[in-house]
Design a protein around this motif. Structure first.
Motif, PDB file in Angstrom:
ATOM      1  N   ARG A 155       0.821  -1.203   0.000  1.00 33.78           N
ATOM      2  CA  ARG A 155       0.000   0.000   0.000  1.00 33.78           C
ATOM      3  C   ARG A 155       0.859   1.259   0.000  1.00 33.78           C
ATOM      4  O   ARG A 155       0.456   2.295  -0.501  1.00 33.78           O
ATOM      5  N   GLU A 156       2.051   1.146   0.605  1.00 35.12           N
ATOM      6  CA  GLU A 156       2.976   2.275   0.689  1.00 35.12           C
ATOM      7  C   GLU A 156       4.249   1.963  -0.095  1.00 35.12           C
ATOM      8  O   GLU A 156       4.719   0.820  -0.090  1.00 35.12           O
ATOM      9  N   ALA A 157       4.793   2.973  -0.738  1.00 35.36           N
ATOM     10  CA  ALA A 157       6.120   2.834  -1.338  1.00 35.36           C
ATOM     11  C   ALA A 157       7.146   2.828  -0.211  1.00 35.36           C
ATOM     12  O   ALA A 157       6.996   3.550   0.785  1.00 35.36           O
ATOM     13  N   ARG A 158       8.201   2.024  -0.370  1.00 38.66           N
ATOM     14  CA  ARG A 158       9.196   1.901   0.710  1.00 38.66           C
ATOM     15  C   ARG A 158      10.608   1.746   0.130  1.00 38.66           C
ATOM     16  O   ARG A 158      10.849   0.922  -0.739  1.00 38.66           O
ATOM     17  N   TRP A 159      11.517   2.554   0.649  1.00 40.60           N
ATOM     18  CA  TRP A 159      12.951   2.466   0.362  1.00 40.60           C
ATOM     19  C   TRP A 159      13.652   2.449   1.718  1.00 40.60           C
ATOM     20  O   TRP A 159      13.407   3.328   2.545  1.00 40.60           O
ATOM     21  N   TYR A 160      14.487   1.442   1.995  1.00 38.20           N
ATOM     22  CA  TYR A 160      15.058   1.198   3.334  1.00 38.20           C
ATOM     23  C   TYR A 160      13.988   0.682   4.311  1.00 38.20           C
ATOM     24  O   TYR A 160      13.939   1.101   5.459  1.00 38.20           O
ATOM     25  N   PRO A 161      13.133  -0.249   3.914  1.00 38.42           N
ATOM     26  CA  PRO A 161      12.182  -0.807   4.880  1.00 38.42           C
ATOM     27  C   PRO A 161      12.761  -2.006   5.607  1.00 38.42           C
ATOM     28  O   PRO A 161      13.741  -2.609   5.167  1.00 38.42           O
ATOM     29  N   THR A 162      12.139  -2.386   6.711  1.00 35.27           N
ATOM     30  CA  THR A 162      12.452  -3.640   7.395  1.00 35.27           C
ATOM     31  C   THR A 162      11.306  -4.612   7.189  1.00 35.27           C
ATOM     32  O   THR A 162      10.138  -4.257   7.380  1.00 35.27           O
ATOM     33  N   LEU A 163      11.641  -5.848   6.815  1.00 30.36           N
ATOM     34  CA  LEU A 163      10.671  -6.938   6.717  1.00 30.36           C
ATOM     35  C   LEU A 163      11.017  -7.983   7.768  1.00 30.36           C
ATOM     36  O   LEU A 163      12.159  -8.460   7.824  1.00 30.36           O
ATOM     37  N   THR A 164      10.050  -8.315   8.618  1.00 27.10           N
ATOM     38  CA  THR A 164      10.270  -9.261   9.715  1.00 27.10           C
ATOM     39  C   THR A 164       9.236 -10.370   9.656  1.00 27.10           C
ATOM     40  O   THR A 164       8.027 -10.096   9.653  1.00 27.10           O
ATOM     41  N   THR A 165       9.690 -11.628   9.612  1.00 27.02           N
ATOM     42  CA  THR A 165       8.781 -12.772   9.617  1.00 27.02           C
ATOM     43  C   THR A 165       8.230 -12.984  11.020  1.00 27.02           C
ATOM     44  O   THR A 165       8.974 -13.017  11.995  1.00 27.02           O
ATOM     45  N   LEU A 166       6.902 -13.147  11.108  1.00 23.99           N
ATOM     46  CA  LEU A 166       6.239 -13.361  12.395  1.00 23.99           C
ATOM     47  C   LEU A 166       6.022 -14.850  12.645  1.00 23.99           C
ATOM     48  O   LEU A 166       6.289 -15.689  11.784  1.00 23.99           O
ATOM     49  N   SER A 167       5.512 -15.169  13.825  1.00 24.42           N
ATOM     50  CA  SER A 167       5.388 -16.568  14.233  1.00 24.42           C
ATOM     51  C   SER A 167       4.415 -17.356  13.366  1.00 24.42           C
ATOM     52  O   SER A 167       4.510 -18.583  13.278  1.00 24.42           O
ATOM     53  N   ASP A 168       3.466 -16.676  12.706  1.00 21.12           N
ATOM     54  CA  ASP A 168       2.506 -17.377  11.855  1.00 21.12           C
ATOM     55  C   ASP A 168       2.937 -17.422  10.394  1.00 21.12           C
ATOM     56  O   ASP A 168       2.195 -17.876   9.534  1.00 21.12           O
ATOM     57  N   GLY A 169       4.147 -16.950  10.104  1.00 20.94           N
ATOM     58  CA  GLY A 169       4.662 -16.993   8.740  1.00 20.94           C
ATOM     59  C   GLY A 169       4.379 -15.757   7.930  1.00 20.94           C
ATOM     60  O   GLY A 169       4.926 -15.595   6.831  1.00 20.94           O
ATOM     61  N   ARG A 170       3.505 -14.881   8.441  1.00 18.77           N
ATOM     62  CA  ARG A 170       3.295 -13.623   7.732  1.00 18.77           C
ATOM     63  C   ARG A 170       4.483 -12.690   7.950  1.00 18.77           C
ATOM     64  O   ARG A 170       5.295 -12.897   8.854  1.00 18.77           O
ATOM     65  N   VAL A 171       4.577 -11.663   7.121  1.00 20.90           N
ATOM     66  CA  VAL A 171       5.726 -10.757   7.150  1.00 20.90           C
ATOM     67  C   VAL A 171       5.254  -9.339   7.430  1.00 20.90           C
ATOM     68  O   VAL A 171       4.354  -8.826   6.755  1.00 20.90           O
ATOM     69  N   LEU A 172       5.879  -8.729   8.430  1.00 18.90           N
ATOM     70  CA  LEU A 172       5.584  -7.355   8.812  1.00 18.90           C
ATOM     71  C   LEU A 172       6.538  -6.420   8.079  1.00 18.90           C
ATOM     72  O   LEU A 172       7.756  -6.599   8.130  1.00 18.90           O
ATOM     73  N   ALA A 173       5.983  -5.420   7.380  1.00 20.58           N
ATOM     74  CA  ALA A 173       6.793  -4.414   6.685  1.00 20.58           C
ATOM     75  C   ALA A 173       6.602  -3.072   7.377  1.00 20.58           C
ATOM     76  O   ALA A 173       5.465  -2.624   7.576  1.00 20.58           O
ATOM     77  N   VAL A 174       7.724  -2.443   7.758  1.00 19.22           N
ATOM     78  CA  VAL A 174       7.645  -1.156   8.449  1.00 19.22           C
ATOM     79  C   VAL A 174       8.645  -0.179   7.838  1.00 19.22           C
ATOM     80  O   VAL A 174       9.643  -0.560   7.248  1.00 19.22           O
ATOM     81  N   SER A 175       8.366   1.099   8.009  1.00 21.43           N
ATOM     82  CA  SER A 175       9.251   2.216   7.714  1.00 21.43           C
ATOM     83  C   SER A 175       9.645   2.268   6.235  1.00 21.43           C
ATOM     84  O   SER A 175       9.006   1.697   5.361  1.00 21.43           O
ATOM     85  N   GLY A 176      10.697   3.013   5.955  1.00 25.15           N
ATOM     86  CA  GLY A 176      11.154   3.252   4.594  1.00 25.15           C
ATOM     87  C   GLY A 176      10.809   4.657   4.134  1.00 25.15           C
ATOM     88  O   GLY A 176       9.935   5.322   4.704  1.00 25.15           O
ATOM     89  N   LEU A 177      11.505   5.124   3.114  1.00 24.07           N
ATOM     90  CA  LEU A 177      11.155   6.390   2.468  1.00 24.07           C
ATOM     91  C   LEU A 177      10.078   6.115   1.426  1.00 24.07           C
ATOM     92  O   LEU A 177      10.158   5.146   0.674  1.00 24.07           O
ATOM     93  N   ASP A 178       9.081   6.992   1.365  1.00 18.58           N
ATOM     94  CA  ASP A 178       7.926   6.747   0.504  1.00 18.58           C
ATOM     95  C   ASP A 178       8.126   7.308  -0.901  1.00 18.58           C
ATOM     96  O   ASP A 178       9.246   7.623  -1.313  1.00 18.58           O
ATOM     97  N   ASP A 179       7.042   7.471  -1.621  1.00 15.19           N
ATOM     98  CA  ASP A 179       7.124   7.883  -3.020  1.00 15.19           C
ATOM     99  C   ASP A 179       7.421   9.368  -3.212  1.00 15.19           C
ATOM    100  O   ASP A 179       7.572   9.823  -4.349  1.00 15.19           O
ATOM    101  N   ILE A 180       7.513  10.135  -2.139  1.00 16.42           N
ATOM    102  CA  ILE A 180       7.966  11.522  -2.261  1.00 16.42           C
ATOM    103  C   ILE A 180       9.234  11.767  -1.437  1.00 16.42           C
ATOM    104  O   ILE A 180       9.657  12.899  -1.258  1.00 16.42           O
ATOM    105  N   GLY A 181       9.836  10.675  -0.917  1.00 17.06           N
ATOM    106  CA  GLY A 181      11.105  10.791  -0.217  1.00 17.06           C
ATOM    107  C   GLY A 181      11.003  11.110   1.254  1.00 17.06           C
ATOM    108  O   GLY A 181      11.994  11.513   1.868  1.00 17.06           O
ATOM    109  N   GLN A 182       9.828  10.912   1.845  1.00 15.81           N
ATOM    110  CA  GLN A 182       9.653  11.126   3.281  1.00 15.81           C
ATOM    111  C   GLN A 182       9.486   9.782   3.977  1.00 15.81           C
ATOM    112  O   GLN A 182       9.025   8.811   3.372  1.00 15.81           O
ATOM    113  N   ILE A 183       9.855   9.716   5.263  1.00 12.95           N
ATOM    114  CA  ILE A 183       9.688   8.462   6.007  1.00 12.95           C
ATOM    115  C   ILE A 183       8.201   8.130   6.116  1.00 12.95           C
ATOM    116  O   ILE A 183       7.383   8.994   6.459  1.00 12.95           O
TER     117      ILE A 183
END
Length: 665
Positions: free
Chosen positions: A280-308
């Motif tokens: 849903r969000e553009a991300r540059w420098y994001p973190t992806l973390t696998t959770l206990s149920d196998g899904r992946v959490l995506a957080v942070s990153g610079l978006d499509d206009i260069g802001q966090i």
């Protein structure tokens, strides 16, 4: 006779090296330096030295396969996926040259992989079926203020039509009331407006989407600092009234990197990328973390206009290959997140840059179910965490995370030798001091080894290795003793854009490095390090290794037992389940080492039990390694841990999970 011959050869080599050193001391400084180097090379090649400190060697990477390794991922086939994308090279970005290379360490062979987008500085994580999720990357390189020729910024595209969504292609023209034209740099889809109520009481709320725009003409004419409404070229009548742009500020100030929304799965079997649903969000420098149920959490990153991205996090479900909303929480870019419980994540405070110094920097425990964050205190030098290393110490059952080194925010010259350990199983977790590193270090790589130690290597004392500050040192941390011991010195300096992985045969491979300058004075630009250096730990020089084979199917589930064939089961001290690494920017959130209980020893076999806790063993492929009483590990046997037991009605549980969004299984 053979042993006597080997002793004579070593004696002659030693006498020869001694003679050269003596001759050099009597003659010339240059000769002395050469002799000292020869003596050093002789010394580090001795069996006794290797058994104590380990040994480094360079991989024979052919020139046509070399690339600027930004990402390194170990696959369950034993191969390593190296991703450069454009490789921090704006000319390759402008030319659409995006690279990936597949390296087989066992056969020492290489293969180019077609790369569908600029995955440079995206995020990645291991998935339950062994594929790898790669999400985000680069839509635009940064431009410094003096290099920006066209005014630009964020344009909010509004839609007041409740009956229809609209998509506008890249290059759509937005015209200001004064007639100044701006062009969108990406395609943008605007949902239909929201309609509520009935009859005469219907209320329409405009929808909106954001896109980056630039002035059609160079120069200051495109600068505006006032909020204005912009007409969309080509629209007439009701469309022109319902669809328009709003911008608050369009200027010639510095433009940061911009992210993409694209996501891909890489299949280790077909060795191809496949596009999946975009984030849903553009991300540059994001973190992806696998959770206990196998899904992946995506957080942070610079978006499509260069802001966090302002705390808008999301979850990837590999069973549906779709994204959904996750709890809102702000982090700086590439935050170090570790799955530590069902629906619980620990943030160590480590990050790889971008973000204000006073926001999202404190370590703590994040409960995704309640979206609460509990700060973890006690960390020395809390303002020097950027570009630090963090690792879940082995074995994972101990629940301890270590933070090592780090630097000041941004281009700060500050660095620290501090290490600290937090016990997340404690009633009130708090950091306790660990042993200091030999010197202030940022960009340190930390790799979990099968013998329950952590190998740390490289880094620099300054920002991106400035002033020739690369640190040619390595050390091994023993969590049980809480001490460092020195390891052999690497040949190659490593700083920004570097990563390291444990290989299935027990060696450690180190990739990348992107120094800002090539000399101490900072007068020559640096170059990206494309050599791959491999460390053979001391345990590989302690004699014959134990060997393992899996008895029957390598598929298992949590709580079940695995039978491992080995010639001398009585000699085995411990067995570890090691998740393959997925590293970038000296971060690796996939690697973990899980202790397996040895339940039986029979003639020629061991039986071990996989823990039932999914927070310890998220579904996926693992390297199973046996370590003997001398601390020598076997080569790994790959085992696949499935998400569900066969008798649990997995389809129903998956359906409930999709409906409720639970994060607790």
């Amino acid at each position: 006779m053979a042993a006597r011959s080997a002793r004579l050869t070593r004696r002659k080599t030693w006498l020869g090296a001694t003679a050269v050193v003596a001759l050099a001391a009597l003659n010339a400084p240059a000769m002395s330096g050469f002799a000292q180097h020869a003596y050093h090379r002789w010394r580090i090649d001795q069996p006794e030295y290797r058994a104590r400190y380990g040994h480094w060697s360079l991989a024979g990477l052919p020139e046509k396969y070399r690339l600027n390794s930004i990402h390194a991922i170990l696959l369950h086939t034993g191969k390593v996926l190296l991703i450069a994308g454009s490789g921090n090279d704006v000319e390759q970005f402008d030319g659409g040259v995006f690279k990936s290379t597949l390296w087989d360490p066992a056969a020492d062979t290489f293969k180019k992989i077609d790369t569908p987008a600029d995955l440079f500085c995206g995020g990645h994580a291991q998935l339950p079926d062994g594929k790898v999720l790669i999400a985000g990357g680069t839509a635009r390189y940064e431009k410094l203020k003096g290099d920006v020729k066209r005014a630009g910024g964020a344009m909010l595209v509004k839609n007041e039509d409740p009956d229809r969504a609209r998509t506008f292609p890249e290059g759509t023209v937005f015209r200001s009331p004064a007639g100044v034209e701006y062009r969108s740099q990406f395609a943008v889809r605007v949902p239909a407006a929201r309609k509520a109520g009935r009859g005469d009481r219907v209320r329409v709320t405009a929808s909106e989407a954001r896109v980056f725009v630039e002035a059609a003409d160079e120069g200051p004419l495109g600068i505006t600092n006032t909020t204005e409404q912009y007409a969309i070229d080509g629209l007439k009548g009701a469309d022109a009234r319902n669809l328009y742009g709003i911008a608050n500020k369009l200027g010639l100030d510095k433009k940061d990197f911009q992210g993409i929304k694209d996501a891909y799965e890489f299949d280790p079997v077909t060795e191809k990328y496949t596009k999946v649903a975009s984030m849903r969000e553009a991300r540059w420098y994001p973190t992806l973390t696998t959770l206990s149920d196998g899904r992946v959490l995506a957080v942070s990153g610079l978006d499509d206009i260069g802001q966090i991205v302002p705390g808008k996090n999301e979850l990837y479900d590999p069973s549906t290959k779709t994204w959904s909303k996750a709890p809102t929480r702000y982090f700086p870019t590439y935050p170090s997140l570790f799955m530590t419980g069902r629906g619980k994540v620990f943030y160590s405070g480590s990050n790889a840059g971008y973000g204000p110094a006073n926001k999202g920097r404190k370590p703590g425990l994040w409960d995704l179910a309640t979206n609460t964050f509990t700060t973890v205190p006690g960390l020395r030098d809390p303002d020097i965490l950027e570009t630090s290393s963090s690792v879940l110490l082995p074995p994972a059952q101990e629940g301890k995370v270590m933070v090592l080194g780090g630097g000041g925010v941004g281009e700060s010259p500050a660095s620290t030798s501090r290490t600290a350990v937090v016990d997340l199983n404690a009633k009130r977790p708090a950091f306790e001091p660990g042993p200091d590193l030999p010197q202030g270090t940022r960009y340190l790589n930390s790799v979990i080894m099968p013998d329950d130690t952590v190998f740390t290597t490289g880094g620099s004392g300054g920002y991106r290795g400035k002033h020739a500050s690369d640190i040619h040192k390595s050390q091994i941390y023993d969590p049980a003793a809480n001490t460092f011991t020195p390891a052999a010195d690497p040949q190659v300096g490593r700083d920004y854009h570097t990563e390291a992985l444990l290989l299935p045969d027990g060696r450690i491979a180190v990739f990348g490095s992107d120094p800002l300058f090539a000399d101490k004075a900072g007068s020559r630009p640096g170059h990206f390090e494309q050599r791959v250096e491999i460390f053979s730990p001391p345990y590989l020089h302690h004699g014959k290794r134990p060997r393992l084979t899996a008895d029957g199917d390598t598929e298992t589930v949590r709580g079940d037992e695995i039978v491992l064939r080995t010639a001398h089961p009585a000699d085995i001290d411990r067995v570890r389940l090691m998740r393959p690494g997925s590293a970038t920017h000296v971060t690796d959130f996939d690697q973990r080492s899980v202790a397996l209980d040895i339940t039986r020893r029979t003639a020629g076999a061991l039986t071990v039990r996989v823990p039932e806790d999914p927070a310890l063993v998220p579904p996926g492929w693992y390297m199973t390694v046996a370590v003997d009483k001398r601390g020598v590990p076997s080569p790994a046997v790959w085992v696949h841990v499935s998400r569900y037991r066969a008798d649990e009605g997995s389809a129903a549980e998956r359906r409930i999970t999709r409906i409720t969004g639970t994060l607790t299984r």
